[in-house]
Structure formats: structure tokens, C-alpha cells
Design a protein around this motif. Structure first.
Motif, PDB file in Angstrom:
ATOM      1  N   ARG A   3       0.820  -1.224   0.000  1.00 35.13           N
ATOM      2  CA  ARG A   3       0.000   0.000   0.000  1.00 35.13           C
ATOM      3  C   ARG A   3       0.848   1.266   0.000  1.00 35.13           C
ATOM      4  NH1 ARG A   3      -2.875  -3.205   4.054  1.00 35.13           N
ATOM      5  NH2 ARG A   3      -4.797  -3.927   3.106  1.00 35.13           N
ATOM      6  N   ALA A   4       2.087   1.118   0.423  1.00 37.76           N
ATOM      7  CA  ALA A   4       3.012   2.263   0.477  1.00 37.76           C
ATOM      8  C   ALA A   4       4.323   1.845  -0.186  1.00 37.76           C
ATOM      9  CB  ALA A   4       3.254   2.684   1.923  1.00 37.76           C
ATOM     10  N   SER A   5       5.053   2.824  -0.655  1.00 36.63           N
ATOM     11  CA  SER A   5       6.330   2.548  -1.326  1.00 36.63           C
ATOM     12  C   SER A   5       7.341   2.015  -0.322  1.00 36.63           C
ATOM     13  CB  SER A   5       6.864   3.822  -1.971  1.00 36.63           C
ATOM     14  OG  SER A   5       7.229   4.757  -0.967  1.00 36.63           O
ATOM     15  N   ARG A   6       8.328   1.312  -0.837  1.00 39.73           N
ATOM     16  CA  ARG A   6       9.376   0.780   0.042  1.00 39.73           C
ATOM     17  C   ARG A   6      10.151   1.922   0.687  1.00 39.73           C
ATOM     18  NH1 ARG A   6      14.325   0.914  -2.174  1.00 39.73           N
ATOM     19  NH2 ARG A   6      14.508   1.175  -4.405  1.00 39.73           N
ATOM     20  N   GLU A   7      10.261   3.063  -0.013  1.00 39.37           N
ATOM     21  CA  GLU A   7      10.966   4.225   0.553  1.00 39.37           C
ATOM     22  C   GLU A   7      10.220   4.749   1.784  1.00 39.37           C
ATOM     23  OE1 GLU A   7      12.081   3.979  -3.748  1.00 39.37           O
ATOM     24  OE2 GLU A   7      10.155   3.965  -2.711  1.00 39.37           O
ATOM     25  N   MET A   8       8.900   4.845   1.660  1.00 38.80           N
ATOM     26  CA  MET A   8       8.111   5.384   2.760  1.00 38.80           C
ATOM     27  C   MET A   8       8.063   4.386   3.920  1.00 38.80           C
ATOM     28  SD  MET A   8       6.772   8.350   3.256  1.00 38.80           S
ATOM     29  CE  MET A   8       6.296   9.117   1.727  1.00 38.80           C
ATOM     30  N   ILE A   9       7.933   3.100   3.613  1.00 35.28           N
ATOM     31  CA  ILE A   9       7.944   2.093   4.676  1.00 35.28           C
ATOM     32  C   ILE A   9       9.310   2.080   5.364  1.00 35.28           C
ATOM     33  CG2 ILE A   9       7.842  -0.383   5.176  1.00 35.28           C
ATOM     34  CD1 ILE A   9       5.728  -0.611   2.921  1.00 35.28           C
ATOM     35  N   GLY A  10      10.383   2.172   4.586  1.00 31.09           N
ATOM     36  CA  GLY A  10      11.727   2.217   5.164  1.00 31.09           C
ATOM     37  C   GLY A  10      11.918   3.396   6.094  1.00 31.09           C
ATOM     38  N   LEU A  11      11.412   4.545   5.673  1.00 32.57           N
ATOM     39  CA  LEU A  11      11.498   5.738   6.522  1.00 32.57           C
ATOM     40  C   LEU A  11      10.729   5.519   7.819  1.00 32.57           C
ATOM     41  CD1 LEU A  11      12.229   8.777   6.934  1.00 32.57           C
ATOM     42  CD2 LEU A  11      10.031   9.286   5.867  1.00 32.57           C
ATOM     43  N   LEU A  12       9.528   4.997   7.697  1.00 32.19           N
ATOM     44  CA  LEU A  12       8.706   4.771   8.882  1.00 32.19           C
ATOM     45  C   LEU A  12       9.375   3.764   9.827  1.00 32.19           C
ATOM     46  CD1 LEU A  12       6.195   5.293  10.487  1.00 32.19           C
ATOM     47  CD2 LEU A  12       4.922   3.793   8.956  1.00 32.19           C
ATOM     48  N   LEU A  13       9.942   2.696   9.277  1.00 30.57           N
ATOM     49  CA  LEU A  13      10.633   1.709  10.115  1.00 30.57           C
ATOM     50  C   LEU A  13      11.826   2.333  10.838  1.00 30.57           C
ATOM     51  CD1 LEU A  13      10.561  -1.408   7.744  1.00 30.57           C
ATOM     52  CD2 LEU A  13       9.117  -0.976   9.752  1.00 30.57           C
TER      53      LEU A  13
END
Length: 184
Positions: free
Chosen positions: A68-78
Motif C-alpha cells: 500500500r506504500a512505497s518501500r521508501e516510505m515504509i523504510g522511513l517509517l521503520l
């Protein structure tokens, strides 16, 4: 501290967006994610709960946002979760959105008026703002404030143009009181 966190991560996301050529995609995604986290109070409670360990919070995010979200955004959130700053994620996204708007020359104007403005008046304001600024587009946010009596107040960033009757009356009152004090 919160401002430093939002600037640090927001700048990193902006640089990544520029380098990867994903400015528009990440901009749209950031706006959607900001809406999601602002609406979903349960997610915020869970992510800020002290008894849920960081690894579990990261797994939850991966399950919720994978696909649902880009890997960049998930990576940032993690990464933000790993550093214990989930409660700043909204600020990071807001900062990033502001950076992209400046980059794309999209201004945000807050316009207060004493009563509802007509479409023609709103269009006139938009055209005048485009003519008198370096912006190529505007997000216009309107507010009705009956205390203004008449006229409008426009705020763009830290600049304010106050053309309200209320402020004119205040200036006139101040000038009259000064004139009264100077009389012999």
C-alpha cells in the motif's frame, strides 16, 4: 527536538525523492499517509504504547503498509520507529510536503473574510496572488471570521496582508488617541 526530527527525516526524504526522480509520487503518498495517521488514533496509541517493543511495532507497520506504500516510505517509517520517534512521523510528512511545495512553487494561502466569498472573488484573489508572488500555483484555504467586519486577511507563510475593516478601525482608533494626546 521535534522540529529537529521532522527537519532531519523530512530533508532526507526530500533528497531521496529528488535523487530517485520520485518527487511527485512521494509527495502524493506523503499526503495520503498524513491523512491516514491523523485519522487513525488507534494506530497512534499502539505505536506509542511503551509495552509494545520496537520490533513488534515494525512488524505491524510492515503488515499494514506492505503493498500500500512505497518501500521508501515504509523504510522511513521503520527507521523512525527504530529511533523511537513514531509520534513525529506526521511532522516529518508535513515538513516533507512543505519542502516539495516550495520546490514545485506551490504556495499555501490562508484567507479569512467576514463572509463567504463568491467564486469570482476567489478567482480574483488567486490571480492576484499568482501575479504578485513567485508561486505558479496556490492551495487556497478559506475561513470565515465575522469579527473582521469586512475585507480580507491573507497569510502566506510568515507574511500577512491585513485588509480587514477591523484592523483599519484599530489603526484609526490608535491614530485618534495619539492625536488626542498631542492636543494642548
Amino acid at each position: 527536538m521535534a522540529k529537529l526530527v521532522s527537519k532531519t527525516y523530512g530533508d532526507a526524504l526530500f533528497e531521496l525523492a529528488l535523487e530517485s526522480g520520485q518527487v511527485d509520487e512521494l509527495f502524493e503518498e506523503a499526503k495520503k499517509l498524513l491523512d491516514i495517521i491523523n485519522i487513525n488514533e488507534d494506530l497512534a496509541k499502539m505505536m506509542n504504547h511503551p509495552k509494545i517493543v520496537i520490533e513488534e511495532k515494525q512488524k505491524i507497520v510492515e503488515v499494514i503498509f506492505k503493498g500500500r506504500a512505497s518501500r521508501e516510505m515504509i523504510g522511513l517509517l521503520l527507521m523512525i520507529i527504530a529511533k523511537g520517534h513514531y509520534n513525529e512521523f506526521g511532522s516529518v510528512l508535513s515538513y516533507f510536503i512543505t519542502q516539495v511545495k516550495e520546490y514545485k512553487k506551490i504556495g499555501t494561502a490562508y484567507i479569512s473574510s467576514a463572509m463567504e466569498l463568491s467564486l469570482a472573488q476567489k478567482d480574483s484573489i488567486r490571480r492576484k496572488l499568482l501575479d504578485t508572488t513567485d508561486y505558479v500555483q496556490f492551495d487556497l484555504i478559506y475561513d470565515i471570521d465575522p469579527s473582521l467586519i469586512g475585507g480580507i486577511v491573507i497569510r502566506i507563510g510568515d507574511r500577512v496582508v491585513d485588509g480587514s475593516v477591523k484592523s483599519r478601525l484599530a489603526r484609526l482608533t490608535s491614530e485618534l488617541s495619539k492625536a488626542k494626546l498631542q492636543m494642548p
